[in-house]
Write a protein that holds these residues in place. Sequence first.
Motif, PDB file in Angstrom:
ATOM      1  N   THR A 228       0.912  -1.303  -0.044  1.00 50.45           N
ATOM      2  CA  THR A 228       0.021   0.167  -0.078  1.00 50.45           C
ATOM      3  C   THR A 228       0.891   1.172  -0.090  1.00 50.45           C
ATOM      4  O   THR A 228       0.568   2.104  -0.809  1.00 50.45           O
ATOM      5  CB  THR A 228      -0.849  -0.100   0.989  1.00 50.45           C
ATOM      6  OG1 THR A 228      -1.934  -1.249   1.322  1.00 50.45           O
ATOM      7  CG2 THR A 228      -1.772   1.098   1.194  1.00 50.45           C
ATOM      8  N   THR A 237      -2.471   4.576  -6.087  1.00 55.65           N
ATOM      9  CA  THR A 237      -3.771   4.473  -5.132  1.00 55.65           C
ATOM     10  C   THR A 237      -3.823   6.081  -4.605  1.00 55.65           C
ATOM     11  O   THR A 237      -2.775   6.605  -4.491  1.00 55.65           O
ATOM     12  CB  THR A 237      -4.325   3.455  -4.141  1.00 55.65           C
ATOM     13  OG1 THR A 237      -5.217   3.657  -3.697  1.00 55.65           O
ATOM     14  CG2 THR A 237      -3.147   3.652  -3.094  1.00 55.65           C
ATOM     15  N   TRP A 239      -4.785   8.752  -1.157  1.00 62.00           N
ATOM     16  CA  TRP A 239      -4.775   8.616   0.163  1.00 62.00           C
ATOM     17  C   TRP A 239      -6.408   8.218   0.624  1.00 62.00           C
ATOM     18  O   TRP A 239      -6.503   7.666   1.468  1.00 62.00           O
ATOM     19  CB  TRP A 239      -4.376  10.012   0.587  1.00 62.00           C
ATOM     20  CG  TRP A 239      -4.564  10.363   2.247  1.00 62.00           C
ATOM     21  CD1 TRP A 239      -5.474  10.995   2.705  1.00 62.00           C
ATOM     22  CD2 TRP A 239      -3.668   9.805   3.126  1.00 62.00           C
ATOM     23  NE1 TRP A 239      -5.202  11.007   4.054  1.00 62.00           N
ATOM     24  CE2 TRP A 239      -4.068  10.291   4.393  1.00 62.00           C
ATOM     25  CE3 TRP A 239      -2.404   8.956   3.099  1.00 62.00           C
ATOM     26  CZ2 TRP A 239      -3.282  10.056   5.616  1.00 62.00           C
ATOM     27  CZ3 TRP A 239      -1.587   8.973   4.125  1.00 62.00           C
ATOM     28  CH2 TRP A 239      -2.162   9.189   5.421  1.00 62.00           C
ATOM     29  N   GLY A 240      -7.423   9.040  -0.137  1.00 60.39           N
ATOM     30  CA  GLY A 240      -8.586   8.749   0.211  1.00 60.39           C
ATOM     31  C   GLY A 240      -9.023   7.225  -0.134  1.00 60.39           C
ATOM     32  O   GLY A 240      -9.697   6.775   0.857  1.00 60.39           O
ATOM     33  N   GLU A 241      -8.721   6.845  -0.945  1.00 60.27           N
ATOM     34  CA  GLU A 241      -8.901   5.132  -1.427  1.00 60.27           C
ATOM     35  C   GLU A 241      -8.147   4.260  -0.245  1.00 60.27           C
ATOM     36  O   GLU A 241      -8.798   3.390   0.051  1.00 60.27           O
ATOM     37  CB  GLU A 241      -8.247   5.012  -2.756  1.00 60.27           C
ATOM     38  CG  GLU A 241      -9.172   5.497  -4.060  1.00 60.27           C
ATOM     39  CD  GLU A 241      -8.530   5.497  -5.146  1.00 60.27           C
ATOM     40  OE1 GLU A 241      -9.189   5.688  -6.253  1.00 60.27           O
ATOM     41  OE2 GLU A 241      -7.010   5.036  -5.092  1.00 60.27           O
ATOM     42  N   LEU A 243      -7.632   5.213   2.907  1.00 64.22           N
ATOM     43  CA  LEU A 243      -8.176   5.495   4.179  1.00 64.22           C
ATOM     44  C   LEU A 243      -9.574   4.399   4.016  1.00 64.22           C
ATOM     45  O   LEU A 243      -9.855   3.957   4.986  1.00 64.22           O
ATOM     46  CB  LEU A 243      -8.398   6.823   4.435  1.00 64.22           C
ATOM     47  CG  LEU A 243      -7.425   7.638   4.912  1.00 64.22           C
ATOM     48  CD1 LEU A 243      -7.887   9.078   4.964  1.00 64.22           C
ATOM     49  CD2 LEU A 243      -6.764   7.268   6.034  1.00 64.22           C
ATOM     50  N   GLU A 244     -10.256   4.875   2.906  1.00 61.22           N
ATOM     51  CA  GLU A 244     -11.604   4.018   2.843  1.00 61.22           C
ATOM     52  C   GLU A 244     -11.386   2.410   2.803  1.00 61.22           C
ATOM     53  O   GLU A 244     -12.265   1.830   3.533  1.00 61.22           O
ATOM     54  CB  GLU A 244     -12.097   4.339   1.388  1.00 61.22           C
ATOM     55  CG  GLU A 244     -13.831   3.843   1.172  1.00 61.22           C
ATOM     56  CD  GLU A 244     -14.369   4.432   0.001  1.00 61.22           C
ATOM     57  OE1 GLU A 244     -15.331   3.967  -0.178  1.00 61.22           O
ATOM     58  OE2 GLU A 244     -13.703   5.118  -0.650  1.00 61.22           O
ATOM     59  N   ALA A 245     -10.336   1.938   2.416  1.00 55.57           N
ATOM     60  CA  ALA A 245     -10.164   0.497   2.232  1.00 55.57           C
ATOM     61  C   ALA A 245      -9.463   0.273   3.612  1.00 55.57           C
ATOM     62  O   ALA A 245      -9.373  -1.268   3.886  1.00 55.57           O
ATOM     63  CB  ALA A 245      -9.095   0.146   1.174  1.00 55.57           C
ATOM     64  N   ALA A 246      -9.227   0.960   4.460  1.00 55.99           N
ATOM     65  CA  ALA A 246      -8.472   0.731   5.557  1.00 55.99           C
ATOM     66  C   ALA A 246      -7.233   0.102   5.675  1.00 55.99           C
ATOM     67  O   ALA A 246      -6.797  -0.671   6.374  1.00 55.99           O
ATOM     68  CB  ALA A 246      -9.493  -0.174   6.614  1.00 55.99           C
ATOM     69  N   SER A 249      -3.750   3.843   8.211  1.00 58.25           N
ATOM     70  CA  SER A 249      -4.363   4.270   9.385  1.00 58.25           C
ATOM     71  C   SER A 249      -3.657   5.443   9.607  1.00 58.25           C
ATOM     72  O   SER A 249      -2.459   5.961   9.359  1.00 58.25           O
ATOM     73  CB  SER A 249      -4.440   3.511  10.588  1.00 58.25           C
ATOM     74  OG  SER A 249      -3.064   3.109  11.053  1.00 58.25           O
ATOM     75  N   ASP A 256      -2.529  13.761   7.931  1.00 61.54           N
ATOM     76  CA  ASP A 256      -2.963  13.704   6.558  1.00 61.54           C
ATOM     77  C   ASP A 256      -1.753  14.249   5.637  1.00 61.54           C
ATOM     78  O   ASP A 256      -1.308  15.022   5.559  1.00 61.54           O
ATOM     79  CB  ASP A 256      -4.174  14.641   6.315  1.00 61.54           C
ATOM     80  CG  ASP A 256      -4.786  14.387   5.006  1.00 61.54           C
ATOM     81  OD1 ASP A 256      -3.954  14.021   3.832  1.00 61.54           O
ATOM     82  OD2 ASP A 256      -5.691  14.974   4.800  1.00 61.54           O
ATOM     83  N   SER A 258      -1.709  13.504   2.471  1.00 62.76           N
ATOM     84  CA  SER A 258      -2.236  13.408   0.974  1.00 62.76           C
ATOM     85  C   SER A 258      -1.395  14.427   0.183  1.00 62.76           C
ATOM     86  O   SER A 258      -1.099  14.146  -0.909  1.00 62.76           O
ATOM     87  CB  SER A 258      -3.677  13.377   0.882  1.00 62.76           C
ATOM     88  OG  SER A 258      -4.063  14.591   1.367  1.00 62.76           O
TER      89      SER A 258
END
Length: 265
Positions: A228, A237, A239-241, A243-246, A249, A256, A258
């Motif tokens: 990752t 990928t 940063w938002g993707e 975080l959403e996919a966990a 962390s 942040d 990003s």
Amino acid sequence: MAPTRSKSRTRTYDSAKTRAAVVAQLNHVHAAVSDLTPDQLALPTRLGEWTVRELAAHLSMAIGSVARILKEPEPSKAEITLLEWPLGAAPYAAGVDEYTRALAADNDPVELLDRTAEEFLRLLPEQSGERLVAARPGAMRLEDYLVTRCVELIVHTDDLVAATGVEIPYDRQALAIATRLLADALAVKAPGGSVEVRVPPFAVVQCVEGPKHTRGTPPNVVETDPLTWLRLATGRTTWGEALEAATVSASGERADISGLLPILS
């Protein structure tokens, strides 16, 4: 956990382990591409308009560049350090794309990898790691350039897996080298000590200006796994993707990062 990397400590890489890692990952790629069908070679990738055929050609080019620059006169002095390499590659993207397309159009991907691997394995053992080579974006030590080849091989192996669904091994040493270099490059891009980025089991770096953490639990922590991290660092990928996919962390008001990504594009 690996020791935290700071500005005052430049990471070194064991020459024999780096060379072995490049060879091991090249062998994994070679075996995988050799088993691909024509339909698989025509599959799209996440790299713009490249198909798997172009991706395979690019992998050959990334390793073939070692033999090519070893045949050129040795530069008189080093122009960049290893940690400057990730931050200086972007201007060459258009030329790389053009050359890759031409290479893929004129060559069978398996035969191309055969020739590349043979020449690489023949020339490399005779060369000192201290020899300077005319790499892009500037002349550097051969041993440092081989570290960058681990990045190319691991990142594009991941691209190949994503495009084809084929399971390809990641050499542990090559994966560690790629992870550490791009983590250290983040610390160069955003020097400081207010955020700790952890990529277990291979790297921990502090970055971003602000209050420096010295003991206890850092107030701002980013943690993720090696693949990752490499996808974030190279723009595969967002940063938002992640975080959403966990798969990443982030804790703390400065965590942040990003705006600092990607590092290598």
